[in-house]
Design a protein around this motif. Structure first.
Motif, PDB file in Angstrom:
ATOM      1  N   PRO A 127     -28.150 -24.190  16.555  1.00  0.00           N
ATOM      2  CA  PRO A 127     -27.568 -24.832  15.376  1.00  0.00           C
ATOM      3  C   PRO A 127     -28.642 -25.123  14.329  1.00  0.00           C
ATOM      4  O   PRO A 127     -29.734 -25.586  14.661  1.00  0.00           O
ATOM      5  N   ASN A 128     -28.324 -24.845  13.082  1.00  0.00           N
ATOM      6  CA  ASN A 128     -29.260 -25.025  11.975  1.00  0.00           C
ATOM      7  C   ASN A 128     -28.968 -26.359  11.291  1.00  0.00           C
ATOM      8  O   ASN A 128     -28.117 -26.448  10.405  1.00  0.00           O
ATOM      9  N   LYS A 151     -30.822 -28.068   9.311  1.00  0.00           N
ATOM     10  CA  LYS A 151     -31.285 -28.147   7.927  1.00  0.00           C
ATOM     11  C   LYS A 151     -30.197 -27.729   6.940  1.00  0.00           C
ATOM     12  O   LYS A 151     -30.183 -28.189   5.790  1.00  0.00           O
ATOM     13  N   ALA A 152     -29.284 -26.859   7.397  1.00  0.00           N
ATOM     14  CA  ALA A 152     -28.196 -26.434   6.513  1.00  0.00           C
ATOM     15  C   ALA A 152     -27.218 -27.560   6.216  1.00  0.00           C
ATOM     16  O   ALA A 152     -26.386 -27.451   5.301  1.00  0.00           O
ATOM     17  N   TRP A 176     -23.964 -25.229  22.712  1.00  0.00           N
ATOM     18  CA  TRP A 176     -25.071 -24.310  22.470  1.00  0.00           C
ATOM     19  C   TRP A 176     -25.993 -24.340  23.688  1.00  0.00           C
ATOM     20  O   TRP A 176     -26.132 -25.379  24.344  1.00  0.00           O
ATOM     21  N   SER A 179     -23.271 -20.237  11.638  1.00  0.00           N
ATOM     22  CA  SER A 179     -24.456 -20.163  10.792  1.00  0.00           C
ATOM     23  C   SER A 179     -24.106 -19.646   9.400  1.00  0.00           C
ATOM     24  O   SER A 179     -24.618 -20.129   8.387  1.00  0.00           O
ATOM     25  N   LEU A 182     -27.810 -17.893  18.322  1.00  0.00           N
ATOM     26  CA  LEU A 182     -28.485 -18.653  17.283  1.00  0.00           C
ATOM     27  C   LEU A 182     -28.350 -20.150  17.570  1.00  0.00           C
ATOM     28  O   LEU A 182     -27.246 -20.632  17.823  1.00  0.00           O
ATOM     29  N   SER A 191     -21.864 -18.471  17.315  1.00  0.00           N
ATOM     30  CA  SER A 191     -23.010 -19.090  16.648  1.00  0.00           C
ATOM     31  C   SER A 191     -23.325 -18.427  15.308  1.00  0.00           C
ATOM     32  O   SER A 191     -23.671 -19.108  14.340  1.00  0.00           O
ATOM     33  N   GLN A 192     -23.198 -17.108  15.231  1.00  0.00           N
ATOM     34  CA  GLN A 192     -23.470 -16.422  13.976  1.00  0.00           C
ATOM     35  C   GLN A 192     -22.451 -16.803  12.915  1.00  0.00           C
ATOM     36  O   GLN A 192     -22.798 -17.013  11.743  1.00  0.00           O
ATOM     37  N   TRP A 224     -33.200 -30.575  17.312  1.00  0.00           N
ATOM     38  CA  TRP A 224     -33.172 -31.150  15.968  1.00  0.00           C
ATOM     39  C   TRP A 224     -34.515 -31.835  15.739  1.00  0.00           C
ATOM     40  O   TRP A 224     -34.818 -32.857  16.357  1.00  0.00           O
TER      41      TRP A 224
END
Length: 301
Positions: free
Chosen positions: A44-45, A47-48, A63, A16, A42, A12-13, A68
């Motif tokens: 999932p992001n 927004k990225a 994950w 990210s 972490l 996950s890192q 979301w």
């Protein structure tokens, strides 16, 4: 060269750290993100992913928690798959989303303050284990729903589903005992009368009450994994097509034929298994036609 498809499987890192760099591929239309950790640190992001304005197909897998939320980030997303998670929560504006697939999740929550999916026509929920909560009133364009339960999942929000007049096709399955069957029945009992097509993975044995079909007054097509549904078909006044996925015409009993003769609107009877020997098939079909309503066609895979 223009990169249009990318698959990234990592911790996950690592994912990210890599996501900001993916924004240099503005033409990316398909993206798959898979976490390789047993205990993802972490989430999932999403927004990225905002710079990926051409993205149409997104898969996020493995994950612990997939959440979301928020306003529109990916305006062209038409297909979204979220799978292999303990919890999935989707409360985002997805104005172009047409197909949503969620698989192998413990808890699934769809809807909320930010949720928007005005073009969503197909929803597949495969192997929900513990809890299903969907804001059906926010899925106004939904036409097809497939749901399969593993274990006794708590199903909420079904009152909204009963009022969902655009839903015309429902497919239900269950595994892992009577609890999963009960969860599937909750959705079936809430199905709107507008339903035209119903698919049942199987039919329960005599130890539990059969699902209620009589309320589906507009049903025209039924698919089932068991012949045991036959005695319950005569209450479906508009039924025109029946398919048995795991049977051949030779599996029908005299009692089955008697029940089928009462389905007066039946126009097509289909079998998923073939009778290979031509002579036996001809004799079998001849017997069927003597009992089936006039004009009913018999087909096999």
């Amino acid at each position: 060269m223009v990169l249009e498809s990318l698959s990234l499987d990592a911790a996950s890192q690592t994912i990210s750290d890599c996501l900001p760099a993916i924004s240099v591929f503005p033409s990316l239309s398909q993206l798959k993100l898979g976490c390789q950790e047993e205990d993802s640190k972490l989430p999932p992001n999403f927004k990225a992913l905002a710079p990926l304005t051409a993205l149409e197909d997104l898969t996020v897998s493995r994950w612990d928690n997939i959440c979301w939320e928020g306003g529109p980030l990916l305006p062209r997303i038409t297909q979204l798959q979220l799978d292999s998670a303990e919890r999935v929560a989707l409360d985002a504006a997805l104005p172009s989303l047409q197909h949503l697939r969620v698989e192998d999740v413990g808890i699934l929550v769809i809807g909320g303050q930010h949720f928007q999916a005005l073009q969503l026509s197909s929803l597949l929920l495969q192997n929900v284990l513990k809890e299903l909560s969907v804001s059906w009133s926010q899925l106004g364009s939904l036409r097809e729903l497939h749901a399969r339960f593993m274990g006794e999942a708590v199903v909420s929000g079904t009152a909204e589903l009963s009022a969902h007049t655009n839903l015309t096709a429902l497919s239900l399955g269950w595994g892992g005992g009577e609890g999963a069957y009960d969860s599937a029945c909750v959705l079936l009992q809430a199905a709107p009368r507008s339903l035209r097509s119903l698919s049942l993975e199987e039919w329960p044995d005599d130890r539990v009450p059969p699902p209620a079909l009589a309320g589906l007054t507009q049903l025209t097509s039924l698919q089932c994994g068991s012949l045991a549904v036959i005695p319950h078909l005569s209450s479906l006044g508009h039924l025109q097509e029946v398919r048995f996925r795991f049977n051949s015409a030779a599996d029908l009993s005299v009692h089955d034929l008697a029940y089928l003769s009462e389905v007066t609107g039946l126009r097509r009877l289909r079998f998923g298994l073939r009778l290979a020997e031509a002579g036996f098939r001809t004799r079998c079909f001849k017997v069927l036609h003597k009992h089936l309503p006039d004009g009913c066609e018999v087909e096999q895979a």
